[in-house]
Scaffold this motif. Structure first.
Motif, PDB file in Angstrom:
ATOM      1  N   ILE A  17      -4.829   2.712   2.803  1.00 29.86           N
ATOM      2  CA  ILE A  17      -4.472   2.799   4.227  1.00 29.86           C
ATOM      3  C   ILE A  17      -3.178   2.029   4.475  1.00 29.86           C
ATOM      4  CG2 ILE A  17      -5.176   2.173   6.572  1.00 29.86           C
ATOM      5  CD1 ILE A  17      -8.095   2.344   5.541  1.00 29.86           C
ATOM      6  N   ASP A  60      -3.678  -2.437  -5.610  1.00 27.42           N
ATOM      7  CA  ASP A  60      -3.027  -2.827  -4.354  1.00 27.42           C
ATOM      8  C   ASP A  60      -3.913  -3.906  -3.738  1.00 27.42           C
ATOM      9  OD1 ASP A  60      -1.697  -2.926  -1.886  1.00 27.42           O
ATOM     10  OD2 ASP A  60      -2.906  -1.287  -1.066  1.00 27.42           O
ATOM     11  N   THR A  67      -4.714  -4.196   4.352  1.00 21.66           N
ATOM     12  CA  THR A  67      -5.517  -4.099   3.133  1.00 21.66           C
ATOM     13  C   THR A  67      -6.347  -5.368   2.973  1.00 21.66           C
ATOM     14  OG1 THR A  67      -3.759  -2.795   2.129  1.00 21.66           O
ATOM     15  CG2 THR A  67      -5.433  -3.680   0.637  1.00 21.66           C
ATOM     16  N   SER A  88       0.834  -1.210   0.000  1.00 24.40           N
ATOM     17  CA  SER A  88       0.000   0.000   0.000  1.00 24.40           C
ATOM     18  C   SER A  88       0.865   1.256   0.000  1.00 24.40           C
ATOM     19  CB  SER A  88      -0.929  -0.014   1.216  1.00 24.40           C
ATOM     20  OG  SER A  88      -1.735  -1.178   1.174  1.00 24.40           O
TER      21      SER A  88
HETATM   22 MG    MG Z   1      -1.793  -2.869   2.298  1.00 26.00          MG
END
Ligand code: MG
Ligand code: GTP
Length: 440
Positions: free
Chosen positions: A241, A268, A249, A228
């Motif tokens: 985040i 992602d 995630t 991320s």
């Molecule tokens: Mg992540």
């Protein structure tokens, strides 16, 4: 339908702007303009007129009247450049409908241009692609095809093909007299050349499609590898985040940026691990699924933890993959990877961009110097043309009689004709233009 309908639609995007264009196409377009403005401006002369209907002023605008066949559609056509208010546009369109026009179907203006032979199918598709282009490279590729780059090449090959066919057929007609209008070695040489040309165009599909549709890039790796953080670096904003907690995630987070001239959608994903958590488990399954269908994968390995057997297992069967060691600011020991980055300090990120840029240009971007096909319809036509030429070549080389060779050469010529729409059915046209939006 003997008498063509007159159609009307806004040609510019709905919303407020300085100007908005309304197009009226068909035999009654001039009369409608006259009814609205009280005058019939000279052909192709931008003329300032006041529009009124039923005693009410609608707008002051610039009207241009094109007389058939010298218009985009090939019909009598009027373009009204109005003030860019949705209300004004709506009132003018409504007045045109009251005066006998009907609202255009999606793509109907372009369809009329094709039916009148003003442009061919490839050009019509390229106009839609040009309007949808998101990068300069996409726009240039579309414009090439709007200008007839691909169509001209396909038409030239088809003409050479028809020339060979006619000479082989002439030989058939005079076979008893023993005339040869084209000797076999010459026919083989020419068909080989056409096959090479057709094949090259058919092969352009992978790049043409990628250039038109853009690419998908998936960031994959174990929890906390820095996926991320890297996404946020690549897109230049805090899109996903980031926390020190492994398994942050869950769902896929997507963002599109331009790399190598193409729009690349970066995904992602959830960190790969076996998890008892149902939600996380679904996220991991989605991550693997997305990676399988991606054009490119960035597989991240946290350099402080190293690359292990689990990583090797995940790497099996992935499409084009770069292994990226992350957190290089924390660890100097060497991890087996294609490159090393620190998303925190930014070290190595420029090199990563450069590598991605090179991969996109080398493997996916359509070359600008040769024609490229960009959609499934075009692919099918070129594949058919290619396959038929291959069979014809085998027959020619095997000494088969002219009439057999000619059948396959004709099949190939027809496939090339279907590419440009020189031969086409109403169903095919309807399907193509249904995807356009109203006003095109
Ligand atoms: Mg992540
Ligand atoms: N020092 C350093 N820390 C990093 C780097 N990249 C990520 N981190 C840290 O590592 C932790 C995890 O980063 P994320 O980007 O959330 O990792 P992730 O791979 O998305 O993790 P999951 O979503 O849980 O799979 C965070 O605390 C980051 O700040 C880096 O290059 N250097």
């Amino acid at each position: 339908m003997n008498e063509l309908d007159t159609i009307v639609a806004p040609a510019t995007a709905v919303g407020r702007g300085a100007l908005a264009i309304v197009r009226i196409d068909g035999p009654a377009s001039g009369e409608i303009l006259k009814a609205l403005s009280g005058a019939l401006p000279g052909e192709r002369i931008a003329t300032r007129v006041a529009l009124s209907h039923k005693g009410k002023r609608l707008d002051e605008c610039v009207a241009v009247r094109f007389a058939a066949p010298r218009s985009f559609t090939g019909n009598d056509l009027v373009e009204l450049t109005l003030h860019g208010s949705p209300i004004v546009v709506e009132r003018v369109v409504a007045a045109c409908v009251m005066l006998g026009a009907r609202i255009a179907e999606p793509g109907e203006f372009t369809e009329r241009a094709v039916l009148n032979g003003k442009i061919d199918l490839v050009q019509a598709e390229a106009i839609a692609d040009l309007v949808d282009a998101r990068t300069a490279l996409q726009a240039r590729l579309s414009l090439h095809n709007v200008e007839g780059f691909l169509s001209e090449r396909a038409t030239a090959i088809r003409e050479s093909l028809l020339h060979v066919i006619s000479r082989l057929e002439a030989a058939l007609d005079f076979s008893e007299e023993g005339y040869e209008f084209i000797d076999r070695a010459e026919a083989i040489r020419q068909v080989e050349q056409m096959r090479a040309d057709v094949h090259a165009i058919a092969e352009s599909y992978r790049r043409g499609r990628a250039t038109r549709a853009g690419l998908s890039l998936v960031i994959l790796g174990k929890p906390n590898a820095g996926k991320s953080t890297l996404l946020n670096r690549l897109v230049g904003s805090d899109r996903a985040i980031v926390t020190p907690i492994p398994g942050t995630t869950r769902d896929i987070v997507r963002e599109t940026i331009e790399i190598g001239g193409l729009p690349v959608t970066i995904a992602d994903t959830a960190g790969l691990r076996e998890s008892g958590d149902v939600v996380e488990g679904i996220g991991v399954a989605r991550a693997r699924e997305a990676a399988r269908h991606a054009d490119l994968v960035l597989y991240l390995v946290d350099a402080t933890r190293g690359r292990d057997a689990e990583d090797e297992a995940e790497l099996q069967g992935l499409p084009h993959t770069l292994v990226v060691a992350t957190k290089s600011d924390l660890w100097s020991a060497k991890v087996d990877a294609d490159l090393s980055i620190s998303a925190t300090t930014g070290a190595g990120v420029d090199e990563l961009f450069a590598r991605l840029d090179a991969i996109v240009r080398d493997r996916f971007a359509a070359p600008e110097s040769s024609p490229a096909i960009v959609n499934e319809r075009q692919r099918a036509a070129m594949a058919e043309a290619d396959a038929a030429l291959e069979v014809a070549l085998e027959s020619l080389r095997g000494g088969a009689a002219e009439q057999y060779v000619v059948v396959d050469l004709r099949r190939s010529a027809n496939a090339l004709a279907s590419l440009t729409g020189a031969i086409t059915s109403d169903d095919v046209l309807r399907e193509i233009f249904a995807k356009f939006c109203i006003g095109k």
